[in-house]
Design a protein around this motif. Structure first.
Motif, PDB file in Angstrom:
ATOM      1  N   ASP A 197       0.924  -1.281   0.169  1.00  0.00           N
ATOM      2  CA  ASP A 197       0.024   0.287  -0.090  1.00  0.00           C
ATOM      3  C   ASP A 197       0.778   1.608   0.113  1.00  0.00           C
ATOM      4  N   PHE A 198       2.018   1.567   0.506  1.00  0.00           N
ATOM      5  CA  PHE A 198       2.703   2.576   0.781  1.00  0.00           C
ATOM      6  C   PHE A 198       3.604   2.737  -0.702  1.00  0.00           C
ATOM      7  N   CYS A 199       3.828   1.116  -0.967  1.00  0.00           N
ATOM      8  CA  CYS A 199       4.748   1.517  -2.748  1.00  0.00           C
ATOM      9  C   CYS A 199       3.153   1.881  -3.381  1.00  0.00           C
ATOM     10  N   ALA A 200       2.012   1.714  -3.564  1.00  0.00           N
ATOM     11  CA  ALA A 200       1.228   2.351  -4.517  1.00  0.00           C
ATOM     12  C   ALA A 200       0.865   3.725  -4.702  1.00  0.00           C
ATOM     13  N   GLU A 201       1.035   3.936  -3.048  1.00  0.00           N
ATOM     14  CA  GLU A 201       1.286   5.576  -2.953  1.00  0.00           C
ATOM     15  C   GLU A 201       1.551   6.958  -2.619  1.00  0.00           C
ATOM     16  N   ASN A 202       3.414   6.027  -3.269  1.00  0.00           N
ATOM     17  CA  ASN A 202       4.486   6.398  -2.898  1.00  0.00           C
ATOM     18  C   ASN A 202       5.430   6.558  -3.896  1.00  0.00           C
ATOM     19  N   PHE A 203       5.134   5.360  -5.158  1.00  0.00           N
ATOM     20  CA  PHE A 203       5.928   5.219  -6.296  1.00  0.00           C
ATOM     21  C   PHE A 203       5.758   5.244  -7.396  1.00  0.00           C
ATOM     22  N   GLU A 204       6.536   5.914  -8.769  1.00  0.00           N
ATOM     23  CA  GLU A 204       5.582   5.673  -9.918  1.00  0.00           C
ATOM     24  C   GLU A 204       5.694   4.299 -11.054  1.00  0.00           C
ATOM     25  N   ARG A 205       6.687   3.899 -10.302  1.00  0.00           N
ATOM     26  CA  ARG A 205       7.348   3.116 -11.381  1.00  0.00           C
ATOM     27  C   ARG A 205       7.423   1.814 -10.547  1.00  0.00           C
ATOM     28  N   VAL A 206       6.972   0.494 -10.513  1.00  0.00           N
ATOM     29  CA  VAL A 206       7.371  -1.390 -10.028  1.00  0.00           C
ATOM     30  C   VAL A 206       8.466  -1.918 -10.598  1.00  0.00           C
ATOM     31  N   ILE A 207       9.273  -2.427  -9.702  1.00  0.00           N
ATOM     32  CA  ILE A 207       9.266  -3.528 -10.042  1.00  0.00           C
ATOM     33  C   ILE A 207       9.797  -4.863  -9.232  1.00  0.00           C
ATOM     34  N   ALA A 208       8.963  -5.642  -9.713  1.00  0.00           N
ATOM     35  CA  ALA A 208       8.803  -7.260  -9.337  1.00  0.00           C
ATOM     36  C   ALA A 208       9.535  -7.858  -9.789  1.00  0.00           C
ATOM     37  N   LEU A 209      10.225  -8.899  -8.345  1.00  0.00           N
ATOM     38  CA  LEU A 209      11.236  -9.390  -8.922  1.00  0.00           C
ATOM     39  C   LEU A 209      10.861 -10.801  -8.511  1.00  0.00           C
ATOM     40  N   PHE A 210      11.255 -11.904  -9.307  1.00  0.00           N
ATOM     41  CA  PHE A 210      11.109 -12.995  -8.725  1.00  0.00           C
ATOM     42  C   PHE A 210      12.194 -14.640  -8.670  1.00  0.00           C
ATOM     43  N   LYS A 211      13.041 -14.794  -8.278  1.00  0.00           N
ATOM     44  CA  LYS A 211      13.532 -15.760  -8.023  1.00  0.00           C
ATOM     45  C   LYS A 211      15.068 -15.127  -9.120  1.00  0.00           C
ATOM     46  N   GLY A 212      15.392 -14.289  -8.749  1.00  0.00           N
ATOM     47  CA  GLY A 212      16.877 -13.433  -8.940  1.00  0.00           C
ATOM     48  C   GLY A 212      16.667 -13.093 -10.545  1.00  0.00           C
ATOM     49  N   GLN A 213      15.356 -13.208 -11.406  1.00  0.00           N
ATOM     50  CA  GLN A 213      14.641 -12.310 -12.860  1.00  0.00           C
ATOM     51  C   GLN A 213      13.415 -11.472 -12.460  1.00  0.00           C
ATOM     52  N   VAL A 214      13.399 -10.335 -13.638  1.00  0.00           N
ATOM     53  CA  VAL A 214      12.558  -9.705 -13.599  1.00  0.00           C
ATOM     54  C   VAL A 214      11.627 -10.088 -13.500  1.00  0.00           C
ATOM     55  N   LEU A 215      10.173 -10.079 -13.007  1.00  0.00           N
ATOM     56  CA  LEU A 215       9.249 -10.461 -13.192  1.00  0.00           C
ATOM     57  C   LEU A 215       8.437  -9.995 -14.049  1.00  0.00           C
ATOM     58  N   LEU A 216       8.001  -8.661 -13.661  1.00  0.00           N
ATOM     59  CA  LEU A 216       7.197  -6.875 -14.163  1.00  0.00           C
ATOM     60  C   LEU A 216       8.192  -5.863 -13.671  1.00  0.00           C
ATOM     61  N   ASP A 217       8.188  -5.091 -14.859  1.00  0.00           N
ATOM     62  CA  ASP A 217       8.302  -3.268 -14.299  1.00  0.00           C
ATOM     63  C   ASP A 217       8.205  -2.556 -15.550  1.00  0.00           C
ATOM     64  N   GLY A 218       7.599  -1.656 -14.615  1.00  0.00           N
ATOM     65  CA  GLY A 218       6.810  -0.428 -15.210  1.00  0.00           C
ATOM     66  C   GLY A 218       5.872   0.454 -14.451  1.00  0.00           C
ATOM     67  N   SER A 219       4.744   1.596 -14.898  1.00  0.00           N
ATOM     68  CA  SER A 219       3.930   2.194 -14.190  1.00  0.00           C
ATOM     69  C   SER A 219       3.121   1.215 -13.098  1.00  0.00           C
ATOM     70  N   ALA A 220       3.091   2.061 -11.758  1.00  0.00           N
ATOM     71  CA  ALA A 220       2.550   0.931 -10.561  1.00  0.00           C
ATOM     72  C   ALA A 220       1.580   0.374 -10.663  1.00  0.00           C
ATOM     73  N   ARG A 221       0.583   1.401 -11.606  1.00  0.00           N
ATOM     74  CA  ARG A 221      -1.012   0.824 -12.357  1.00  0.00           C
ATOM     75  C   ARG A 221      -0.258  -0.459 -12.856  1.00  0.00           C
ATOM     76  N   GLU A 222      -0.199  -0.274 -13.680  1.00  0.00           N
ATOM     77  CA  GLU A 222       0.350  -1.734 -14.589  1.00  0.00           C
ATOM     78  C   GLU A 222       0.772  -2.785 -14.304  1.00  0.00           C
ATOM     79  N   VAL A 223       1.926  -2.269 -12.855  1.00  0.00           N
ATOM     80  CA  VAL A 223       2.571  -4.063 -12.300  1.00  0.00           C
ATOM     81  C   VAL A 223       1.600  -4.310 -11.101  1.00  0.00           C
ATOM     82  N   LEU A 224       0.886  -3.462 -10.583  1.00  0.00           N
ATOM     83  CA  LEU A 224       0.579  -4.027  -9.618  1.00  0.00           C
ATOM     84  C   LEU A 224      -1.028  -4.363  -8.937  1.00  0.00           C
TER      85      LEU A 224
END
Lengths: 265, 281
Positions: A197-224
């Motif tokens: 929730d803190f992430c959604a309210e304060n950051f424009e871009r979100v990167i989700a990592l999964f087992k050492g790789q990038v799973l998702l990378d984009g605007s908070a809206r797209e990723v979350l």
């Protein structure tokens, strides 16, 4: 200051392969949150930005500096890193000395040090604690001392490793305020967090990592909004995003304002 | 009589000017799952230490009132007697890990070794506890090579393996990923249903509302509110006193002003929020 990561691999001496080919570009002044499962490689990744860890292969560029060819001491003038656990970071006898340590080591003039320290203390609401031993403060305020001592270094890139862990609502708001101030100054802020929730309210871009790789990378809206994909790396969308989905709202909403607006229309 | 019984407990740490706990009265039944909420500095960790016997046996300081667990009184017991009934997982797992063990498996067995559990029983209890918290794949790693969230699971497991009658958890999921947090809450709930008494300090209101039987709200060392999760967590007193509240609660409160939330009660969980908002969507 741009960060460019190309095909980064890293393996711990134990044989654990923590990063398996990460490529990312973070532009100057971006506000980026890194999320993902425990052990996904979040901390391992950011510890490459200030040279605490060195790539097994691939490269990390901080501006025009290659972290393989630059000392940690030199990188400290470009990348500030606030540890997850303040007790691993603090060592001075009083708050003022602690906060002045970083800028002093960077060789700034006395006037500049005074000014940076004063500002960092005021941002973190520690101005009346300058003579206190950091270890006489509660964990909440030790965390703020850790923040202040990095902010005072005035680096173009600031990294926070789980800044809201164990913090109450009032202090989370304080930390959000610090991040907003750094954004205004045009600094790049990179934050590892499980507080989605803190992430959604304060950051424009979100990167989700999964087992050492990038799973998702984009605007908070797209990723979350991608509930099923995020579940792979043990992340839930923010509360109001989940609520919006359950109610069948067309748009992905991130916060109260967006949610109530979408409901009205 | 209640399984946990605190009567007029007031406690002050050495060298401090104000009490960390003030006149706490708290009764908890066996098998009950009680969540403690409150802003930083409210006395939540101190209350955990008092239940676990660290206050006053380890921290010293001034204490008055009585603390009873399973018909034994804290002031009349020693810490090594007390740990047979009560287990505490620390807020910061770094402070809990023994530093004396090379692998996670050995770390989890450490408490059992100290109370003299036979070798074969010890092994099977460690295996079972690791399965319960989903960390079997970490068994051979060094506790210090783990991420924060993994370390926290190890800390929790090394308490669960002791099978305490009273389990005290001080923010056990603060460094865990969100779905891992939910799983751990589910595990703790199951332990309570099997008869373990649980006291949990937590900031994550959504999960408290879903899993706990009762909530105690602390402020400045005293009990501010106590009751059913939904009643306590939606009280305006909480928002006014710097407590964290669920986004569902705060959004419904705002939505109420705009006529978008028509129910009298505010929600804490997703299901409650869906139920109240669905007529508008």
């Amino acid at each position: 200051m741009k960060i460019e990561i190309t095909n980064l691999h890293f393996t711990y001496p134990t044989g654990l392969e923590a990063l398996k080919g990460i490529s990312l570009t973070i532009e100057s002044g971006e506000q980026v949150a890194i999320v993902g499962q425990n052990g996904a490689g979040k901390t391992t990744l950011v510890r490459h930005f200030n040279g605490l860890l060195q790539p097994a292969s691939g490269s990390v560029l901080i501006g025009d500096w290659d972290t393989k060819k630059t000392s940690v001491a030199k990188l400290a003038s470009r990348v500030g890193y606030v540890f997850q656990n303040p007790d691993e970071q603090l060592f001075s006898r009083d708050v003022l000395t602690e906060v002045a340590f970083g800028p002093r080591n960077l060789g700034y003039s006395k006037e500049k040090i005074d000014e940076l320290v004063k500002r960092a203390l005021s941002l973190t609401e520690l101005s009346n604690q300058t003579e206190t031993n950091p270890y006489d403060l509660s964990p909440t305020w030790r965390k703020m001392v850790a923040l202040a001592s990095i902010i005072a270094m005035d680096t173009p890139i600031v990294i926070f490793d789980e800044p809201t862990t164990g913090q109450d609502a009032v202090n989370v708001a304080r930390i959000a305020n610090v991040i907003a101030e750094l954004r205004k100054e045009g600094k790049t802020v990179i934050t590892i967090t499980h507080d989605i929730d803190f992430c959604a309210e304060n950051f424009e871009r979100v990167i989700a990592l999964f087992k050492g790789q990038v799973l998702l990378d984009g605007s908070a809206r797209e990723v979350l909004g991608q509930e099923e994909v995020l579940a792979q790396t043990y992340v839930d969308p923010p509360q109001l995003t989940r609520l919006g989905k359950r109610l069948g709202l067309k748009e992905t909403v991130r916060n109260q304002e967006e949610f109530l607006k979408a409901l009205e229309s | 009589m209640a399984f946990v019984n605190l009567q007029n407990v007031t406690y002050q740490y050495p060298l401090t000017k104000t009490p960390a706990l003030q006149n706490i009265n708290l009764q908890i039944n066996e098998g009950e799952f009680v969540a403690i909420v409150g802003p930083n500095g409210a006395g939540k960790s101190t209350l955990c230490y008092a239940l676990a016997g660290f206050v006053p046996h380890f921290f010293k300081g001034e204490i008055s009132g009585t603390i009873e667990v399973a018909d034994k009184e804290s002031s009349k017991s020693t810490l090594d007697e007390w740990v047979l009934n009560v287990g505490l997982a620390f807020q910061n797992p770094f402070n809990q890990i023994s530093g004396a063990k090379y692998t996670v498996f050995e770390e989890i067995a450490f408490g059992l070794e100290n109370i003299g559990v036979p070798r074969e029983e010890m092994k099977s209890r460690v295996e079972d506890a690791m399965a319960l918290t989903g960390i079997r794949d970490l068994a051979d790693r060094s506790p210090y090579s783990l991420s924060g969230g993994q370390q926290q699971r190890v800390a929790l497991t090394s308490i669960l393996v002791m099978q305490p009658r009273l389990l005290v958890l001080d923010e056990p999921t603060s460094q865990m990923d969100p779905i891992g947090t939910r799983e751990v809450f589910g595990t703790i709930r199951k332990m309570a249903e099997d008869g373990m008494t649980v006291v949990l300090v937590e900031h994550k209101m959504e999960w408290i509302a879903q899993f706990a039987d009762r909530v105690v709200a602390l402020k400045d060392g005293s009990v501010l509110l106590e009751g059913k999760p939904n009643e306590v967590l939606t009280s305006t007193l909480l928002a006014e006193n710097g407590f964290g509240i669920s986004r569902y609660t705060s959004t419904a409160r705002e939505g109420k002003k705009q006529g978008l939330w028509k129910k009298e009660n505010l929600p804490v969980t997703l299901d409650e929020a869906v139920e109240g908002f669905k007529h508008n969507a």
